[in-house]
Motif scaffolding. Structure first.
Motif, short mmCIF file in Angstrom:
data_model
loop_
_atom_site.label_atom_id
_atom_site.label_comp_id
_atom_site.label_asym_id
_atom_site.label_seq_id
_atom_site.Cartn_x
_atom_site.Cartn_y
_atom_site.Cartn_z
N CYS A 85 71.19 -48.96 -74.72
CA CYS A 85 71.02 -47.51 -74.87
C CYS A 85 72.06 -46.74 -74.08
O CYS A 85 71.84 -45.58 -73.73
N LEU A 86 73.21 -47.37 -73.75
CA LEU A 86 74.19 -46.69 -72.91
C LEU A 86 75.48 -46.40 -73.67
O LEU A 86 76.03 -47.30 -74.30
N GLU A 94 78.39 -40.09 -64.35
CA GLU A 94 78.31 -38.97 -65.30
C GLU A 94 77.07 -39.09 -66.17
O GLU A 94 76.36 -38.11 -66.43
N HIS A 98 73.80 -36.51 -66.29
CA HIS A 98 73.37 -35.91 -67.55
C HIS A 98 71.90 -36.21 -67.82
O HIS A 98 71.12 -35.31 -68.15
N MET A 99 71.50 -37.47 -67.68
CA MET A 99 70.11 -37.82 -67.97
C MET A 99 69.14 -37.16 -66.99
O MET A 99 68.02 -36.83 -67.35
N ARG A 101 69.58 -34.21 -65.67
CA ARG A 101 69.44 -32.84 -66.16
C ARG A 101 68.54 -32.80 -67.39
O ARG A 101 67.76 -31.86 -67.57
N MET A 102 68.65 -33.83 -68.21
CA MET A 102 67.80 -33.89 -69.41
C MET A 102 66.32 -34.05 -69.03
O MET A 102 65.44 -33.87 -69.85
N TRP B 38 65.87 -25.02 -70.22
CA TRP B 38 67.01 -25.45 -69.40
C TRP B 38 67.62 -26.73 -69.95
O TRP B 38 68.84 -26.89 -70.01
N ILE B 39 66.77 -27.65 -70.37
CA ILE B 39 67.26 -28.93 -70.86
C ILE B 39 68.08 -28.73 -72.13
O ILE B 39 69.18 -29.28 -72.27
N SER B 42 71.33 -27.20 -71.29
CA SER B 42 72.23 -28.18 -70.68
C SER B 42 72.84 -29.09 -71.73
O SER B 42 74.02 -29.41 -71.68
N LEU B 43 72.01 -29.50 -72.68
CA LEU B 43 72.50 -30.39 -73.74
C LEU B 43 73.52 -29.66 -74.60
O LEU B 43 74.55 -30.21 -74.99
N ALA B 45 75.42 -27.16 -73.61
CA ALA B 45 76.64 -26.99 -72.82
C ALA B 45 77.42 -28.30 -72.77
O ALA B 45 78.65 -28.31 -72.89
N GLU B 46 76.71 -29.42 -72.62
CA GLU B 46 77.38 -30.72 -72.57
C GLU B 46 78.08 -31.01 -73.88
O GLU B 46 79.20 -31.53 -73.91
N GLY B 55 85.11 -33.47 -69.24
CA GLY B 55 84.18 -34.48 -68.74
C GLY B 55 84.33 -35.80 -69.47
O GLY B 55 83.47 -36.66 -69.37
N ARG B 56 85.38 -35.95 -70.25
CA ARG B 56 85.68 -37.20 -70.96
C ARG B 56 87.01 -37.73 -70.43
O ARG B 56 87.75 -36.98 -69.80
N ARG B 119 77.71 -41.03 -81.53
CA ARG B 119 77.74 -41.80 -80.30
C ARG B 119 76.31 -42.13 -79.86
O ARG B 119 75.97 -43.27 -79.56
N VAL B 125 71.20 -44.25 -77.75
CA VAL B 125 70.84 -43.36 -76.65
C VAL B 125 69.63 -42.49 -77.01
O VAL B 125 68.96 -41.97 -76.12
N TYR B 129 66.66 -39.81 -74.89
CA TYR B 129 66.39 -38.38 -75.07
C TYR B 129 64.94 -38.17 -75.42
O TYR B 129 64.30 -37.23 -74.95
#
Lengths: 306, 307
Positions: A85-86, A94, A98-99, A101-102, B38-39, B42-43, B45-46, B55-56, B119, B125, B129
């Motif tokens: 899952c990465l 990083e 992010h996670m 903040r999620m 907020w979440i 944030s998502l 904005a990311e 950020g990459r 991705r 991933v 979430y």
């Protein structure tokens, strides 16, 4: 308070019953969930996270109803999936920020806790490199870290030792044990290896075909069996014979120099020592025998199939 | 990020050299946990930052910024031409500029949309979430809004440069302001429609390279096909039908909206005046693409459960 409690929990997918009338209480601490593939472990985890409504029955996680309070539950519960899952193109740091903040942490707190959490799971300099170049062991640590970064009260770990070599397995198990003892976070860990769970779990729940097989504390299942295992260097049969003459109950096995003695009286231990000295043989070990979880499940399997 | 990296290492070294390990143990967090709002922000904005490669790794920045550069260069040239030739209008109108640069805009959405979703889908991933305190559709909306906003930022920057150029060339102000605002509306519509199309295609092609190719192919093929149909039908005498079918091309669709709402000249040279009916039909079409696209994305993400 129990960390997780289900009552008559049933989940049906069309003709398939994934969970059937599951009523179980899982205490805080480390709870091991055993079951073969398709036993209903993943379905249970989805329901616990509030992502899947049960067909009938009720579930509370940390005192919250999983049907109506899914968001609140996911705020204070961490989840480590079994699958990969990465994303490979970001660094562990990083990704974890992010996670975090999620999970609702403010950015500065997310940064701080990321550094902390990665240190706790044992990732140091490599945390600034892209995850794509990590070994399986390091990936598992990152997966574990993302479930811990928001300081949950409970983590659900799905097969965390999958794909690890024996050394990596030991480290992961030790880490899981520490999550409970040092971090004070409850753990629900699934595995199909009973031996692993025996080492780290305080409580074992086993399900098979969506049906609860057994829910027991590990201490109760592996308590002192009342036997002491004896191994000598030589003349095993003579030693056993002398002990029988002293009215001890001796169970001999395949190997002539080792046998088990039932301890109904502490004096038996003195007798063993006396006999060994008398016959001038070397004593290799005298060990309190413990039950193994496997025995419990073995008898259960026999009961089921025999 | 750089200062963050240096600090803990610098702090750790002297401790290690003295052979002392300070294990401060696991620290718990009692502070506020910010909610869904907020979440999702944030998502979003990311996603927005990621579209531009912030950020990459450096190589993730190359493609988007080359395309942004290509898109922003012509306005400067237009301004120069307007000054040198003392024109009283820009050589290309605000509403026609973006459809005119459609290949570059298509390349931009094709190269960035897969980054936004495939991705997460490809590397599994999504379950992470889903285990967070948000709802499934929050993810889709945040990703869509992130890409659409990033698209708008680029397209609006091009329009703004056109406007600045026009001001420098001292063109009549009133007409320029009207044109600029119309151009911004076109930018908004294009961002929404293209983000929806791009994300849907990206979501069903988990391999990023394939996603890029698929999006660019679909957009180019749609444009070419729609243009041919429009020309053939117009020649055959049914210009209205030609116009409608011509807007299978999302750029022509947005252009059609601009033509019927603002009465500007079509960037595609389509002549037929579709009047009110056309304005409504195009708007409905654009809305359907955006709403349908988001609905498809939500369905796609619903399938991806926790393994």
């Amino acid at each position: 308070m129990s960390a997780i409690a289900t009552h008559s929990l049933t989940r049906v997918f069309g003709p398939v019953t994934a969970l059937s009338q599951l009523t179980v209480e899982m205490p805080t601490g480390v709870v091991g969930l055993v079951g073969a593939n398709g036993a209903g472990k993943s379905t249970l985890i989805k329901i616990l996270l509030g992502l899947l409504p049960p067909t009938s029955g009720s579930v509370t996680v940390l005192g919250l109803n999983s049907v109506t309070n899914g968001l609140e539950i996911r705020e204070i519960v961490g989840y480590m999936p079994e699958s990969e899952c990465l994303p490979p193109d970001v660094s562990a740091t990083e990704f974890l920020v992010h996670m975090a903040r999620m999970s609702g942490l403010p950015t500065d707190v997310a940064r701080e806790r990321t550094a902390d959490t990665l240190r706790h799971v044992g990732l140091y300099e490599e945390r600034y490199r892209p995850i794509g170049g990590y070994s399986t062991g390091m990936r598992q640590r990152v997966k574990l870290a993302q479930s811990l970064v928001h300081d949950p009260q409970l983590v659900l770990l799905d097969e965390p030792t999958n794909g690890l070599d024996p050394a990596g397995r030991d480290e992961m198990l030790e880490l899981i044990r520490r999550i409970s003892t040092d971090f004070d976070i409850s753990v629900l860990v699934t595995s199909h290896l009973l031996g692993e769970l025996e080492r780290i779990a305080d409580h074992i729940v086993s399900i098979e075909g969506g049906v609860l097989q057994r829910s027991t504390s590990t201490a109760a299942a592996t308590q002192f069996s009342g036997m002491v295992l004896v191994e000598v260097t030589d003349r095993g049969p003579d030693v056993a014979e002398r002990l029988r003459a002293m009215r001890a109950t001796v169970t001999t096995g395949a190997q002539s120099n080792s046998f088990a003695v039932t301890v109904d009286d502490e004096r038996v231990l003195d007798d063993i020592r006396a006999v060994v000295v008398d016959l001038e043989v070397g004593l290799i070990r005298m060990q309190r025998g413990r039950h193994h979880l496997a025995e419990m499940f073995a008898t259960q399997q026999e009961a089921l199939h025999g | 990020m750089a200062d963050n990296k240096a600090a803990p290492d610098a702090a750790a070294t002297p401790e290690q050299s003295q052979g002392v390990i300070h294990d401060i143990g696991f620290r718990h967090y009692d502070g506020p946990r910010l909610g869904r709002g907020w979440i999702v922000r944030s998502l979003l904005a990311e996603t927005f930052r990621g579209v531009f490669g912030f950020g990459r790794p450096a190589r993730a920045k190359i493609m988007p910024w080359i395309l942004v550069g290509i898109l922003l260069a012509p306005p400067l040239i237009f301004a120069l031409i307007a000054v040198l030739l003392s024109l009283d209008a820009l050589p290309m109108s605000y509403t026609a500029y973006l459809p005119g640069m459609q290949f570059v805009v298509s390349l931009f959405v094709a190269s960035r949309a897969p980054y936004c979703v495939s991705r997460d889908l490809r590397h599994g991933v999504m379950p992470l979430y889903l285990s967070r305190p948000i709802r499934r559709n929050d993810y889709v909306l945040a990703k869509f809004a992130g890409l659409a906003l990033a698209m708008f930022a680029v397209l609006a920057a091009a329009e703004t440069l056109l406007f600045v150029g026009a001001l420098l060339a001292k063109l009549p102000l009133g007409a320029q302001i009207t044109g600029y605002l119309q151009g911004l509306v076109v930018a908004v519509l294009l961002s929404l429609v293209l983000a929806a199309i791009g994300l849907v295609i990206a979501a069903v092609t988990p391999r990023r390279g394939l996603g890029v190719a698929a999006i660019i192919t679909v957009l180019v093929v749609l444009s070419g096909f729609a243009a041919i149909v429009a020309v053939l039908l117009t020649r055959a005498g049914s210009a209205s039908l030609g116009n409608y079918l011509g807007s299978l091309d999302p750029y022509a669709l947005v252009d059609g909206i601009a033509v019927s709402w603002f009465g500007v000249d079509s960037a595609f040279g389509r002549q037929a005046d579709l009047g009110l009916a056309g304005g409504v039909a195009y708007a409905v079409g654009a809305t359907a693409i955006v709403a349908g696209g988001i609905a498809l994305l939500m369905r796609r993400c619903k399938k991806v459960g926790i393994a």
